[in-house]
Scaffold this active site. Sequence first.
Site, PDB file in Angstrom:
ATOM      1  N   LYS A 163       2.185  -3.642   6.606  1.00  0.00           N
ATOM      2  CA  LYS A 163       2.582  -3.664   5.181  1.00  0.00           C
ATOM      3  C   LYS A 163       4.075  -3.355   5.065  1.00  0.00           C
ATOM      4  O   LYS A 163       4.814  -4.027   4.344  1.00  0.00           O
ATOM      5  CB  LYS A 163       1.788  -2.624   4.384  1.00  0.00           C
ATOM      6  CG  LYS A 163       0.305  -2.939   4.221  1.00  0.00           C
ATOM      7  CD  LYS A 163       0.074  -4.220   3.440  1.00  0.00           C
ATOM      8  CE  LYS A 163      -1.402  -4.463   3.175  1.00  0.00           C
ATOM      9  NZ  LYS A 163      -1.642  -5.764   2.515  1.00  0.00           N
ATOM     10  N   TYR A 183      -2.043  -1.031  10.676  1.00  0.00           N
ATOM     11  CA  TYR A 183      -2.296  -1.668   9.371  1.00  0.00           C
ATOM     12  C   TYR A 183      -1.150  -1.337   8.419  1.00  0.00           C
ATOM     13  O   TYR A 183      -0.529  -2.221   7.840  1.00  0.00           O
ATOM     14  CB  TYR A 183      -3.631  -1.187   8.777  1.00  0.00           C
ATOM     15  CG  TYR A 183      -3.648  -1.313   7.270  1.00  0.00           C
ATOM     16  CD1 TYR A 183      -3.429  -0.196   6.462  1.00  0.00           C
ATOM     17  CD2 TYR A 183      -3.818  -2.549   6.662  1.00  0.00           C
ATOM     18  CE1 TYR A 183      -3.391  -0.324   5.090  1.00  0.00           C
ATOM     19  CE2 TYR A 183      -3.796  -2.680   5.295  1.00  0.00           C
ATOM     20  CZ  TYR A 183      -3.559  -1.550   4.508  1.00  0.00           C
ATOM     21  OH  TYR A 183      -3.515  -1.669   3.136  1.00  0.00           O
ATOM     22  N   SER A 236       0.828  -1.204   0.000  1.00  0.00           N
ATOM     23  CA  SER A 236       0.000   0.000   0.000  1.00  0.00           C
ATOM     24  C   SER A 236       0.864   1.256   0.000  1.00  0.00           C
ATOM     25  O   SER A 236       1.948   1.265   0.585  1.00  0.00           O
ATOM     26  CB  SER A 236      -0.878  -0.008   1.263  1.00  0.00           C
ATOM     27  OG  SER A 236      -1.474   1.265   1.466  1.00  0.00           O
TER      28      SER A 236
HETATM   29  C1  WQD Z   1      -9.734   9.493   1.002  1.00  0.00           C
HETATM   30  C2  WQD Z   1     -10.029  10.987   1.157  1.00  0.00           C
HETATM   31  C3  WQD Z   1     -10.372  11.679   3.424  1.00  0.00           C
HETATM   32  C4  WQD Z   1     -14.075   9.375   4.006  1.00  0.00           C
HETATM   33  C5  WQD Z   1      -6.943   4.621   3.045  1.00  0.00           C
HETATM   34  C6  WQD Z   1      -5.799   3.864   3.658  1.00  0.00           C
HETATM   35  C7  WQD Z   1      -4.926   3.286   2.569  1.00  0.00           C
HETATM   36  C8  WQD Z   1      -5.762   2.495   1.592  1.00  0.00           C
HETATM   37  C9  WQD Z   1      -6.889   3.340   1.027  1.00  0.00           C
HETATM   38  C10 WQD Z   1      -5.674   0.149   2.126  1.00  0.00           C
HETATM   39  C11 WQD Z   1      -9.299  11.629   2.336  1.00  0.00           C
HETATM   40  C12 WQD Z   1     -11.648  11.849   2.598  1.00  0.00           C
HETATM   41  C13 WQD Z   1     -12.937   9.918   3.451  1.00  0.00           C
HETATM   42  C14 WQD Z   1     -15.159  10.230   4.373  1.00  0.00           C
HETATM   43  C15 WQD Z   1     -13.902  12.116   3.573  1.00  0.00           C
HETATM   44  N1  WQD Z   1      -6.302   1.327   2.199  1.00  0.00           N
HETATM   45  N2  WQD Z   1     -12.856  11.261   3.230  1.00  0.00           N
HETATM   46  N3  WQD Z   1     -15.023  11.567   4.134  1.00  0.00           N
HETATM   47  O1  WQD Z   1      -7.330   7.585   3.886  1.00  0.00           O
HETATM   48  O2  WQD Z   1      -6.640   8.064   1.448  1.00  0.00           O
HETATM   49  O3  WQD Z   1      -6.448   5.743   2.356  1.00  0.00           O
HETATM   50  O4  WQD Z   1      -7.667   3.796   2.161  1.00  0.00           O
HETATM   51  O5  WQD Z   1      -4.648  -0.128   1.559  1.00  0.00           O
HETATM   52  O6  WQD Z   1      -3.977   2.440   3.171  1.00  0.00           O
HETATM   53  O7  WQD Z   1      -5.003   4.765   4.407  1.00  0.00           O
HETATM   54  O8  WQD Z   1      -8.695   6.704   1.924  1.00  0.00           O
HETATM   55  O9  WQD Z   1     -11.063   6.809   1.307  1.00  0.00           O
HETATM   56  O10 WQD Z   1     -10.455   6.934   3.777  1.00  0.00           O
HETATM   57  O11 WQD Z   1      -9.964   8.885   2.272  1.00  0.00           O
HETATM   58  O12 WQD Z   1     -13.821  13.330   3.382  1.00  0.00           O
HETATM   59  O13 WQD Z   1     -16.225   9.786   4.892  1.00  0.00           O
HETATM   60  O14 WQD Z   1     -11.425  11.142   1.400  1.00  0.00           O
HETATM   61  O15 WQD Z   1     -10.183  12.783   4.323  1.00  0.00           O
HETATM   62  O16 WQD Z   1      -8.928  12.953   1.979  1.00  0.00           O
HETATM   63  P1  WQD Z   1      -7.242   7.140   2.457  1.00  0.00           P
HETATM   64  P2  WQD Z   1     -10.123   7.283   2.357  1.00  0.00           P
END
Ligand code: WQD
Length: 332
Positions: free
Chosen positions: A153, A149, A124
């Site tokens: 990785k 998590y 990741s």
């Molecule tokens: C994306 C953007 C949030 C939810 C994570 C893990 C990474 C990978 C992918 C496994 C950010 C914003 C999110 C919400 C929002 N997983 N957001 N409201 O954090 O980039 O990555 O998932 O491998 O390891 O860290 O993904 O989809 O949670 O967030 O505004 O209800 O959407 O702040 O900017 P992230 P995400």
Amino acid sequence: MKVLVTGGLGFIGSHTVVELAKSNFEVIIADNLYNAKEEVLEKIEKITGKKFKLYKYDLCDKEKVEEIFRDNNIDAVIHFAGYKAVGESVKKPLMYYSNNLITAINILEVMEKFNVRKFIFSSSATVYGDNGHTKYVESMGRGKTTNPYGTTKAMIEKILEDLYASDNSWNITILRYFNPVGAHESGLIGEEPNGIPNNLMPYIMKVASGKLEKLNIFGNDYPTVDGTGVRDFIHVVDLAKGHVKALEKAPNGLNIYNLGSGKGVSVLELVNTFEKVNNIKINYQIVERRAGDLAEYYSDATKAYVELGWKTEKTVEDICRDSWNYEKNNKK
Ligand code: WQD
């Protein structure tokens, strides 16, 4: 070539099994169903027109792992199996360290015993940590991970590096995913997070289908194009095809590749694209930033293109259309 896909009924695993079957690989699936439903198997079989052997085993049980290798002449392993919820990992670190590390080590030790050396690891972008850059390239190496998590990785990547240094008969490919989203065009398989989604796209789906009232956008005061977070959203089918290319083309040795679109898209841009493509209004409100979030990061995907001949083909519009198509076809 016979490929064992661990976590093969999960979101990325199931799409990868479909693409492997389309490329005429023989696939064996192992999945303990902790974060997947057995019904996904019949959907994969419907899409591909092929049957697959499924081992519903916990890969923490080394005896079970040996049984799979005794039963089948496995040539390669694509290892997806592992817990992957960032928030859950903060609450339950021991569960994450024991499960994710023990399963990986069991697989590698049994591969060694059965003289199977081709291993593809589902890693990741989170392993880059907050390194002060927005565009990540493989040569940057790993940074400080911010949750158990992500740390598992990074630890498994280190285990693989040490293993290869001790015995370079191994053929190891580490694939660092950015933000996997979307669903197969059939609408038969897609992302099914347990409970309230943590990730953006599944949350948008629940709001679009009326299961959740509104989307909370975590901050619009970031130094980005529109103040909201920017990420590299990659269609899961493109991601799956990246694994087939890695199997077919990765050079010998230990190689690391980013699998991403190479472009950053903001939260608001994704919401607006979803609304336009599907003609659906998404209720949202801007709330405070989520702890641990970075403002902006996306991939430099050049290396995968040059060495594997792989790049993303699907657009953000495809992502929004296919995600919604899956949600509509799987109203629970
Ligand atoms: C994306 C953007 C949030 C939810 C994570 C893990 C990474 C990978 C992918 C496994 C950010 C914003 C999110 C919400 C929002 N997983 N957001 N409201 O954090 O980039 O990555 O998932 O491998 O390891 O860290 O993904 O989809 O949670 O967030 O505004 O209800 O959407 O702040 O900017 P992230 P995400």
